[in-house]
Scaffold this motif. Sequence first.
Motif, PDB file in Angstrom:
ATOM      1  N   ARG A 108      69.057 -29.346  47.347  1.00  0.00           N
ATOM      2  CA  ARG A 108      69.097 -28.590  48.519  1.00  0.00           C
ATOM      3  C   ARG A 108      68.716 -27.361  48.966  1.00  0.00           C
ATOM      4  O   ARG A 108      68.536 -26.465  47.786  1.00  0.00           O
ATOM      5  N   PRO A 109      68.284 -26.900  50.181  1.00  0.00           N
ATOM      6  CA  PRO A 109      67.758 -25.546  50.504  1.00  0.00           C
ATOM      7  C   PRO A 109      68.822 -24.710  50.069  1.00  0.00           C
ATOM      8  O   PRO A 109      70.215 -24.586  50.342  1.00  0.00           O
ATOM      9  N   GLY A 110      68.409 -23.580  49.240  1.00  0.00           N
ATOM     10  CA  GLY A 110      69.248 -22.586  48.765  1.00  0.00           C
ATOM     11  C   GLY A 110      69.560 -22.518  47.147  1.00  0.00           C
ATOM     12  O   GLY A 110      69.795 -21.865  46.525  1.00  0.00           O
ATOM     13  N   ALA A 111      69.125 -23.900  46.794  1.00  0.00           N
ATOM     14  CA  ALA A 111      69.496 -24.102  45.077  1.00  0.00           C
ATOM     15  C   ALA A 111      68.251 -23.386  44.366  1.00  0.00           C
ATOM     16  O   ALA A 111      67.385 -22.832  44.870  1.00  0.00           O
ATOM     17  N   VAL A 112      68.450 -23.311  43.168  1.00  0.00           N
ATOM     18  CA  VAL A 112      67.337 -22.505  42.402  1.00  0.00           C
ATOM     19  C   VAL A 112      66.611 -23.435  41.508  1.00  0.00           C
ATOM     20  O   VAL A 112      67.128 -24.374  40.962  1.00  0.00           O
ATOM     21  N   LEU A 113      65.366 -23.199  41.369  1.00  0.00           N
ATOM     22  CA  LEU A 113      64.309 -23.910  40.593  1.00  0.00           C
ATOM     23  C   LEU A 113      63.696 -22.702  39.569  1.00  0.00           C
ATOM     24  O   LEU A 113      63.232 -21.903  39.842  1.00  0.00           O
ATOM     25  N   VAL A 114      64.010 -23.288  38.127  1.00  0.00           N
ATOM     26  CA  VAL A 114      63.155 -22.432  37.133  1.00  0.00           C
ATOM     27  C   VAL A 114      62.299 -23.269  36.623  1.00  0.00           C
ATOM     28  O   VAL A 114      62.375 -24.196  36.089  1.00  0.00           O
ATOM     29  N   GLN A 115      61.105 -22.771  36.706  1.00  0.00           N
ATOM     30  CA  GLN A 115      59.899 -23.688  36.167  1.00  0.00           C
ATOM     31  C   GLN A 115      59.412 -22.722  34.861  1.00  0.00           C
ATOM     32  O   GLN A 115      59.081 -21.806  34.651  1.00  0.00           O
ATOM     33  N   ILE A 116      59.404 -23.554  33.571  1.00  0.00           N
ATOM     34  CA  ILE A 116      58.779 -22.933  32.662  1.00  0.00           C
ATOM     35  C   ILE A 116      57.451 -23.134  32.365  1.00  0.00           C
ATOM     36  O   ILE A 116      56.840 -24.393  32.429  1.00  0.00           O
ATOM     37  N   VAL A 117      56.533 -22.267  32.712  1.00  0.00           N
ATOM     38  CA  VAL A 117      55.254 -22.284  32.876  1.00  0.00           C
ATOM     39  C   VAL A 117      54.197 -22.042  31.494  1.00  0.00           C
ATOM     40  O   VAL A 117      54.314 -21.141  30.847  1.00  0.00           O
ATOM     41  N   PRO A 118      53.659 -23.294  30.922  1.00  0.00           N
ATOM     42  CA  PRO A 118      52.902 -23.239  29.657  1.00  0.00           C
ATOM     43  C   PRO A 118      51.811 -22.075  29.791  1.00  0.00           C
ATOM     44  O   PRO A 118      51.385 -21.738  30.892  1.00  0.00           O
ATOM     45  N   ILE A 119      51.129 -21.797  28.531  1.00  0.00           N
ATOM     46  CA  ILE A 119      49.998 -20.942  28.550  1.00  0.00           C
ATOM     47  C   ILE A 119      48.605 -21.657  29.252  1.00  0.00           C
ATOM     48  O   ILE A 119      48.717 -22.755  29.437  1.00  0.00           O
ATOM     49  N   ASN A 120      48.238 -20.741  30.256  1.00  0.00           N
ATOM     50  CA  ASN A 120      46.999 -21.044  30.879  1.00  0.00           C
ATOM     51  C   ASN A 120      47.536 -22.004  32.156  1.00  0.00           C
ATOM     52  O   ASN A 120      46.443 -22.704  32.658  1.00  0.00           O
ATOM     53  N   CYS A 121      48.914 -22.211  32.540  1.00  0.00           N
ATOM     54  CA  CYS A 121      48.966 -23.367  33.337  1.00  0.00           C
ATOM     55  C   CYS A 121      49.737 -22.659  34.636  1.00  0.00           C
ATOM     56  O   CYS A 121      50.076 -23.261  35.635  1.00  0.00           O
TER      57      CYS A 121
ATOM     58  N   TRP B  50      48.454 -20.872  37.221  1.00  0.00           N
ATOM     59  CA  TRP B  50      47.648 -21.136  38.615  1.00  0.00           C
ATOM     60  C   TRP B  50      48.371 -22.381  39.145  1.00  0.00           C
ATOM     61  O   TRP B  50      48.318 -22.776  40.523  1.00  0.00           O
ATOM     62  N   LEU B  51      48.559 -23.666  38.194  1.00  0.00           N
ATOM     63  CA  LEU B  51      48.574 -24.863  38.647  1.00  0.00           C
ATOM     64  C   LEU B  51      49.987 -24.997  38.769  1.00  0.00           C
ATOM     65  O   LEU B  51      50.473 -25.721  39.745  1.00  0.00           O
TER      66      LEU B  51
ATOM     67  N   ASP C 153      52.040 -22.635  39.860  1.00  0.00           N
ATOM     68  CA  ASP C 153      52.398 -22.060  41.567  1.00  0.00           C
ATOM     69  C   ASP C 153      52.097 -22.874  42.502  1.00  0.00           C
ATOM     70  O   ASP C 153      52.526 -23.250  43.346  1.00  0.00           O
ATOM     71  N   MET C 154      50.622 -23.650  42.207  1.00  0.00           N
ATOM     72  CA  MET C 154      50.191 -24.384  43.417  1.00  0.00           C
ATOM     73  C   MET C 154      51.080 -25.662  43.947  1.00  0.00           C
ATOM     74  O   MET C 154      51.153 -26.038  44.744  1.00  0.00           O
ATOM     75  N   CYS C 155      51.367 -26.109  42.593  1.00  0.00           N
ATOM     76  CA  CYS C 155      52.045 -27.562  42.659  1.00  0.00           C
ATOM     77  C   CYS C 155      53.541 -27.541  42.805  1.00  0.00           C
ATOM     78  O   CYS C 155      54.104 -28.260  43.835  1.00  0.00           O
ATOM     79  N   TYR C 156      54.351 -26.586  42.310  1.00  0.00           N
ATOM     80  CA  TYR C 156      55.729 -26.532  42.410  1.00  0.00           C
ATOM     81  C   TYR C 156      56.181 -24.936  42.864  1.00  0.00           C
ATOM     82  O   TYR C 156      57.316 -24.920  43.572  1.00  0.00           O
ATOM     83  N   GLY C 157      55.710 -24.136  42.549  1.00  0.00           N
ATOM     84  CA  GLY C 157      56.202 -22.871  42.927  1.00  0.00           C
ATOM     85  C   GLY C 157      56.142 -22.307  44.623  1.00  0.00           C
ATOM     86  O   GLY C 157      57.291 -22.274  45.153  1.00  0.00           O
TER      87      GLY C 157
ATOM     88  N   HIS D  48      39.612 -14.237  31.301  1.00  0.00           N
ATOM     89  CA  HIS D  48      38.903 -15.562  31.705  1.00  0.00           C
ATOM     90  C   HIS D  48      39.508 -16.144  32.785  1.00  0.00           C
ATOM     91  O   HIS D  48      40.671 -15.644  33.346  1.00  0.00           O
ATOM     92  N   ASP D  49      38.696 -17.077  33.498  1.00  0.00           N
ATOM     93  CA  ASP D  49      39.422 -17.675  34.882  1.00  0.00           C
ATOM     94  C   ASP D  49      40.117 -18.968  34.408  1.00  0.00           C
ATOM     95  O   ASP D  49      39.632 -19.956  34.028  1.00  0.00           O
ATOM     96  N   PRO D  50      41.568 -19.061  34.277  1.00  0.00           N
ATOM     97  CA  PRO D  50      42.272 -20.105  33.692  1.00  0.00           C
ATOM     98  C   PRO D  50      41.970 -21.417  34.686  1.00  0.00           C
ATOM     99  O   PRO D  50      41.686 -22.509  33.676  1.00  0.00           O
ATOM    100  N   ALA D  51      41.727 -21.238  35.838  1.00  0.00           N
ATOM    101  CA  ALA D  51      41.469 -22.654  36.409  1.00  0.00           C
ATOM    102  C   ALA D  51      40.191 -23.266  36.012  1.00  0.00           C
ATOM    103  O   ALA D  51      40.194 -24.469  35.556  1.00  0.00           O
ATOM    104  N   SER D  52      39.192 -22.449  35.840  1.00  0.00           N
ATOM    105  CA  SER D  52      37.751 -23.209  35.528  1.00  0.00           C
ATOM    106  C   SER D  52      38.003 -23.567  33.839  1.00  0.00           C
ATOM    107  O   SER D  52      37.212 -24.693  33.547  1.00  0.00           O
ATOM    108  N   SER D  53      38.501 -22.848  33.071  1.00  0.00           N
ATOM    109  CA  SER D  53      38.577 -23.226  31.590  1.00  0.00           C
ATOM    110  C   SER D  53      39.387 -24.440  31.521  1.00  0.00           C
ATOM    111  O   SER D  53      39.405 -25.270  30.629  1.00  0.00           O
TER     112      SER D  53
END
Length: 404
Positions: free
Chosen positions: A294-307, A309-310, A312-316, A352-357
């Motif tokens: 529901r709008p107002g709820a909280v999402l905590v995303q655990i972001v692995p190494i080098n991920c 940008w992905l 943030d783009m998909c879920y953040g 380095h550029d994480p997206a290109s790697s």
Amino acid sequence: MDSPEPNWSISCDTTHFEYDICYLNRPIVVDPTIATLSAVDPTNSTPLSVIKIRPYPRKGQPEAMERTKELTLTAAPLNTSCAVTHNTPALVFSAGGFTGNVFHDFNEGWVPLFITVEEYFNDRDVILGIVNCSDWWLKKYAQLLPRFSLHPIINLDKETKTHCFPSAIVGLKIHGVMTVDPTLQRGPNPNTMLDFRRLLARAYNPSHAIHASHILPTFSLDTRPKLAFLNRSDSRRLLNEGEIRQAAEQVGFDVAVFEVKRETPMDELFRLIDSSHAMVGVHGAGLTHELFLRPGAVLVQIVPINCGWLADMCYGKLAIRLGLEYIGYEVRMEESTLQRDEFAMREHLNPHDPASSLMGNLTNWYRYMEQDIKLDVARFKRYLERAYKKATIFMEKQSLYSQI
């Protein structure tokens, strides 16, 4: 229909990076046995060219297009007659490509379908003709499909009869990654992702649930904020899931741990997540179900190494569009199994550029996507405390609203 050449029987817009869309502006004949749609122009003003289209909005990725059935559009007459005649226009698209991964089910499927239907058929008086239409997909999304059309769908993979329509659109529009962009829509009341979320709520309303027994865990009846804890058992596993669950309970959450499989009923997922005040999980397709928060709820995303940008783009960014409180937890190298990988350590230490790697080499893709994680409990607990405070505020607001 907003056709580029409305006087032609067939006109297409191929100017977009992710999708092509074609408008068949005159009565058409669909012969599913040869995957062909014919719209004869009695004025002969339409060029007699043959158009090939793969109606899946990921045309920039050859791998997705290889899994999408090619359709032929022609202004030449077919040597056949109408077996079934409809008085309603058709919208033809593919459920192929990357369908089967729930993120892609929504990003290239349900969200573009919502955008296209809202723009051209907001009264839902349209017949959906679907190619690459798997039985499992029809079963999984049986409650969602009727929200887009007043009529039964036509599975063009199994159909052998010719169908005739007054007009048709072939293809779906997409506005970006998990986006419904109001600036790209016509009309006085453009939609956003919140409107899409409301459609999901109507489709999966618990009062309409079709599953009598609970397959997923349930929360207790006490007054603690509810945390839906998304676990993974294949890649990007949380190796100390038990410790993290315990930390969440110590912070004050009522925790329900769940895992998403292809066969997990969508109404069950909605019931669990919609009733939550917060959700936590490692980056991956399962986080697509933040759509059910529901709008107002909280999402905590655990972001692995080098991920990052992905993630943030998909879920953040999606979390912000949905009106969620978003917290990203960036995994440190010492929390990842990549600390034993010499290449990953070198990349981590050097700019380095994480997206290109990640995207430029399949070996790198699997290296980073298959890392497992053992969180620093004390460090992550501080993030859980932040989430708990936000979830408590959300819970108290919901309680006040219910009393009004």
